[in-house]
Design an enzyme around this catalytic site. Structure first.
Site, PDB file in Angstrom:
ATOM      1  CD  GLU A 251      -3.344  -6.126   3.783  1.00 60.47           C
ATOM      2  OE1 GLU A 251      -2.583  -5.149   3.724  1.00 60.47           O
ATOM      3  OE2 GLU A 251      -3.574  -6.871   2.798  1.00 60.47           O
TER       4      GLU A 251
ATOM      5  CD  GLU B 161      -2.981  -1.143   2.202  1.00 59.83           C
ATOM      6  OE1 GLU B 161      -4.183  -0.885   2.017  1.00 59.83           O
ATOM      7  OE2 GLU B 161      -2.519  -1.446   3.329  1.00 59.83           O
TER       8      GLU B 161
END
Length: 258
Positions: A139, A119
């Site tokens: 995640e 990210e």
């Protein structure tokens, strides 16, 4: 001379030049995992670059044997975080600030860019990769979601089908797959990646700094703001001394070559 706000930085290795910052994520013992201290250190970098805009090149501490950009957020800290920490947007706020820096941000990804590390790379304006780069967002396997930009930046970068596959299934992209998907601009051998990042920065530095800054701002504007923001930014540039000098030099060269 080192910016005063960077004197307390411990998780980054920083090299300053007149037109750029080289910032290496440096927690090699934990694959450059992004913890609270690194978040604070990266905010200090943003402080410096907002005061004195320069190109930012982001890398991770790697070795000839193993490449690592960032192995994600520090799981030991994530385990203890609860609702209030999630709502504070610790990583998402930082990555948004990096994305909004005045001058372009280049992520030179060697090895793993996983979870929060991916990210962070998504928040850069440009990404280049080594042949051993790997991008992924695992995640959901940890009972959380990729909440620091992947659900919208990745969507914009690679399109909905591939973004959903990465986020729903944990699929990882190799460097070549990332290149084919448009996630990275180019792929290089690990020992050539730093020079390739500097070459991109060199080309940016050849442009007019104000034109680059305004172009970045206009690119980030919502669709509804165009074409007004384009005209407004162009009006500012049309009045600049640099525009007059650069166009005059161009005409002079053209005349000499005729």
């Amino acid at each position: 001379m080192r910016d005063a706000s960077l004197r307390g930085v411990t998780t980054l290795r920083i090299r300053e030049q007149a037109d750029r910052f080289h910032v290496e994520l440096h927690r090699p013992e934990v694959r450059n995992a992004i913890d609270d201290e690194m978040v604070a250190d990266l905010h200090a970098v943003c402080d410096a670059l907002e005061r004195e805009p320069r190109i930012l090149i982001l890398t991770g501490a790697s070795s000839p044997e193993r490449g690592v950009f960032a192995g994600g957020a520090d799981i030991r800290q994530l385990l203890d975080r609860r609702r209030d920490q999630a709502l504070a947007g610790i990583n998402s706020g930082l990555f948004d600030r990096i994305a909004k820096l005045p001058m372009p941000v280049i992520a030179a990804v060697d090895g793993y860019a996983i979870g929060g590390g991916a990210e962070l790379a998504y928040a850069a304006d440009l990404r280049i990769a080594s042949t051993r780069a790997v991008f992924g967002n695992p995640e959901s396997a940890l009972g959380i979601m990729a909440a620091a930009g992947a659900t919208w930046r990745l969507l914009e970068l690679v399109g909905e089908p591939l973004a959903k596959e990465i986020l729903f299934t944990g699929r990882r992209l190799t460097a070549e797959e990332a290149l084919q998907a448009g996630l990275v601009a180019s792929v290089h051998e690990p020992d050539e990646l730093a020079a390739a990042a500097d070459a991109v920065a060199d080309r940016i530095a050849e442009q007019d700094p104000l034109a680059v800054r305004l172009t970045k701002r206009v690119l980030a504007a919502p669709r509804s703001a165009h074409p007004f923001v384009d005209d407004l930014a162009q009006a500012v540039l049309f009045e600049s001394e640099s525009k007059a000098q650069r166009m005059s030099r161009f005409l002079s060269r053209t005349k000499e070559s005729a």
